[in-house]
Design an enzyme around this catalytic site. Structure first.
Site, PDB file in Angstrom:
ATOM      1  N   ASN A  45       4.621   3.750   0.700  1.00 53.97           N
ATOM      2  CA  ASN A  45       5.421   4.305   0.292  1.00 53.97           C
ATOM      3  C   ASN A  45       6.797   4.120  -0.359  1.00 53.97           C
ATOM      4  OD1 ASN A  45       6.583   3.385   2.931  1.00 53.97           O
ATOM      5  ND2 ASN A  45       8.152   5.062   3.368  1.00 53.97           N
ATOM      6  N   GLU A  47      10.448   5.715  -1.998  1.00 52.33           N
ATOM      7  CA  GLU A  47      11.967   6.991  -1.795  1.00 52.33           C
ATOM      8  C   GLU A  47      12.530   7.231  -3.277  1.00 52.33           C
ATOM      9  OE1 GLU A  47      12.032   6.458   3.471  1.00 52.33           O
ATOM     10  OE2 GLU A  47      14.033   5.432   1.862  1.00 52.33           O
ATOM     11  N   ASN A  48      12.702   7.423  -3.077  1.00 51.40           N
ATOM     12  CA  ASN A  48      13.617   8.468  -4.933  1.00 51.40           C
ATOM     13  C   ASN A  48      15.145   8.648  -4.195  1.00 51.40           C
ATOM     14  OD1 ASN A  48      14.510   9.829  -7.174  1.00 51.40           O
ATOM     15  ND2 ASN A  48      13.234   8.499  -7.529  1.00 51.40           N
ATOM     16  N   ALA A  49      16.317   8.373  -4.456  1.00 53.23           N
ATOM     17  CA  ALA A  49      17.506   9.270  -4.495  1.00 53.23           C
ATOM     18  C   ALA A  49      17.351  10.977  -3.990  1.00 53.23           C
ATOM     19  CB  ALA A  49      18.786   8.709  -5.390  1.00 53.23           C
ATOM     20  N   CYS A  56       4.187   9.213  -1.133  1.00 49.80           N
ATOM     21  CA  CYS A  56       4.109   9.035   0.055  1.00 49.80           C
ATOM     22  C   CYS A  56       2.657   7.755  -0.173  1.00 49.80           C
ATOM     23  CB  CYS A  56       3.109  10.174   0.735  1.00 49.80           C
ATOM     24  SG  CYS A  56       4.307  11.852   1.148  1.00 49.80           S
ATOM     25  N   GLU A  58       0.072   7.684   1.276  1.00 47.08           N
ATOM     26  CA  GLU A  58      -1.419   8.010   1.387  1.00 47.08           C
ATOM     27  C   GLU A  58      -1.754   8.372  -0.076  1.00 47.08           C
ATOM     28  OE1 GLU A  58       0.001   9.440   5.384  1.00 47.08           O
ATOM     29  OE2 GLU A  58       0.781   8.969   2.868  1.00 47.08           O
ATOM     30  N   CYS A  89       1.579  13.897   6.119  1.00 43.48           N
ATOM     31  CA  CYS A  89       2.338  14.517   5.929  1.00 43.48           C
ATOM     32  C   CYS A  89       0.846  16.137   5.404  1.00 43.48           C
ATOM     33  CB  CYS A  89       3.950  14.953   4.937  1.00 43.48           C
ATOM     34  SG  CYS A  89       2.716  14.852   2.999  1.00 43.48           S
ATOM     35  N   CYS A  92      -0.295  15.176   2.050  1.00 36.98           N
ATOM     36  CA  CYS A  92      -0.897  14.105   2.024  1.00 36.98           C
ATOM     37  C   CYS A  92      -2.740  14.734   2.311  1.00 36.98           C
ATOM     38  CB  CYS A  92      -0.766  12.985   2.709  1.00 36.98           C
ATOM     39  SG  CYS A  92       0.832  12.930   1.206  1.00 36.98           S
TER      40      CYS A  92
END
Length: 139
Positions: A45, A47-49, A56, A58, A89, A92
């Site tokens: 994974n 992440e981003n602000a 993800c 997957e 999720c 995904c």
């Protein structure tokens, strides 16, 4: 699938999990998939602000598989931490559906090993997929 094959998938997912970029949630996820040709592709994974544009694990593994010219997933393993299972999720699950048969095993693990396994169709029952789009060409 042999025990060694599953172990190599687990190790690839663990390695990807360690590389995850999760400064906001602190929740690192790794995923690895195996194709029928026995190639393994992994993702983590990212992440981003701007939360909705994160990636993800997957999705990363599937993207790597497609970029390498493969189109079929034979098995996937997802590693996450915590008490709850780190199941894919909804988005995904739909991505997995695109490249996996209904019986394709999806293993859910933590750092200690596999905690549960599901067939693709049990994660996304009655799904919409390529076969719903009659007349459209698939690459």
């Amino acid at each position: 699938m042999s025990r060694n094959d599953l172990r190599s998938l687990f190790e690839a997912a663990l390695t990807a999990q360690k590389a995850a970029y999760a400064p906001y949630s602190g929740y690192r996820v790794g995923a690895a998939l195996r194709t029928p040709s026995a190639r393994i592709f992994a993702g983590c994974n990212v992440e981003n602000a701007s939360f909705p544009v994160g990636l993800c694990a997957e999705a990363g593994a599937i993207s790597a598989m497609v970029a390498a010219g493969e189109r079929v997933m034979a098995e996937m393993l997802v590693v996450g931490d915590g008490e709850a299972l780190a199941t894919p999720c909804g988005a995904c699950r739909q991505r997995i559906r695109e490249f996996a048969a209904p019986e394709t095993p999806i293993h859910i693990a933590d750092r200690n090993g596999i905690r549960a396994s599901f067939g693709q169709s049990s994660l996304l029952p009655h799904s919409f997929g390529p076969d719903n789009l009659t007349g459209n060409r698939r690459d």
